[in-house]
Design an enzyme around this catalytic site. Sequence first.
Site, PDB file in Angstrom:
ATOM      1  N   GLY A  12       0.823  -1.210   0.000  1.00 17.78           N
ATOM      2  CA  GLY A  12       0.000   0.000   0.000  1.00 17.78           C
ATOM      3  C   GLY A  12       0.853   1.255   0.000  1.00 17.78           C
ATOM      4  CE1 TYR A 132     -10.573   3.291   6.473  1.00 22.65           C
ATOM      5  CE2 TYR A 132     -11.118   5.576   6.953  1.00 22.65           C
ATOM      6  CZ  TYR A 132     -10.174   4.583   6.765  1.00 22.65           C
ATOM      7  OH  TYR A 132      -8.833   4.881   6.879  1.00 22.65           O
TER       8      TYR A 132
END
Length: 304
Positions: A12, A132
């Site tokens: 990432g 989230y």
Amino acid sequence: MIMVILVTGANGQLGNEMQIVAKQSSDKYIFTDVCDGYEKLDITDLEAVRKAVKENAVKCIVNCAAWTNVDAAETAGEIVEKLNATAPENLAKAMKEVNGLLVHVSTDYVFGGDLYNTPCKEGQKGTPTGVYGLTKLHGEQKIQAMCCNYVILRTAWLYSEFGKNFVKTMLNLTATKPQLKVVFDQVGTPTYALDLSNAIMTIIEDYKKEWTLKPGTWNYPKTGVYHFSNEGVCSWFDFTKMIAEFAGNTACNIQPCHSDEFPSPVKRPSYSVLDKTKIKETYGITIPYWTDSLRLCIERLKCL
Ligand SMILES: NC(=O)c1ccc[n+]([C@@H]2O[C@H](COP(=O)([O-])OP(=O)(O)OC[C@H]3O[C@@H](n4cnc5c(N)ncnc54)[C@H](OP(=O)(O)O)[C@@H]3O)[C@@H](O)[C@H]2O)c1
């Protein structure tokens, strides 16, 4: 003494920057992810985590893995809680078992439900507005309940030269569109993932120094939640103007607009500035101003 540090989600944005800064370390870093090219480690699998920790004598985990697609989290189902809450709990469990340190990254999206106009401190009540933020808050709570040595770093508006992010999107749009509208009624602070990685390295160095002095079972005295972003404050509109300016994309006419012109499944915080006093005082770090870091990232992108 060489310490073994395992990094999750290495492919990432943050994971890639960790690979860059770790090159300066004398410790042993193991970079893991679910994709090819790294040591395979799915952090939702507790036994796999335990095995990796045991086989490599890992003493610190840096968790860069997460479900990060904020809008898609609303409809993605159980996987979001599994990855953002149960998986950090797995990592905390594994570190507790070997008396190691978990460095976990969280988000400003644990806030946002209440209206405020002063920078958020670490102790402020979490008021997430979407799945989230809620699952990231659960992840923090599960780590804290494990009572292991941990450092939770809440960050915001993360970008880097790797992966998908706002800077790369705006570099493209301001280079190709004659005009662009960007919201000015959401304010926060961008964070260059390279700066966050450097802060993580400082924390690891500090932990190692203390751990070398006190081997065996002990409590890291700096265990806790910290806020980290770059210095300064801007809106997404201001951020875009600087991106275009640093890239030399002067032909694009960038105008401010209100958030309701771009409806999205999750309400974003209107004021999302993190107070970084605690991390600066505890670890003695100096944090770069956001435009200095942005300029550096854009220069590095040009070299890729
Ligand atoms: N991005 C932001 O603006 C932002 C803002 C505030 C806080 N944060 C936090 O900062 C941290 C780093 O974010 P980022 O933007 O660097 O994330 P990212 O670019 O989305 O990287 C996450 C990595 O984790 C991997 N991953 C997914 N499922 C996994 C699993 N089960 N086990 C192991 N790895 C897995 C992903 O692989 P795949 O790509 O193959 O799924 C990806 O390589 C996260 O905790 C995030 O919540 C981000």
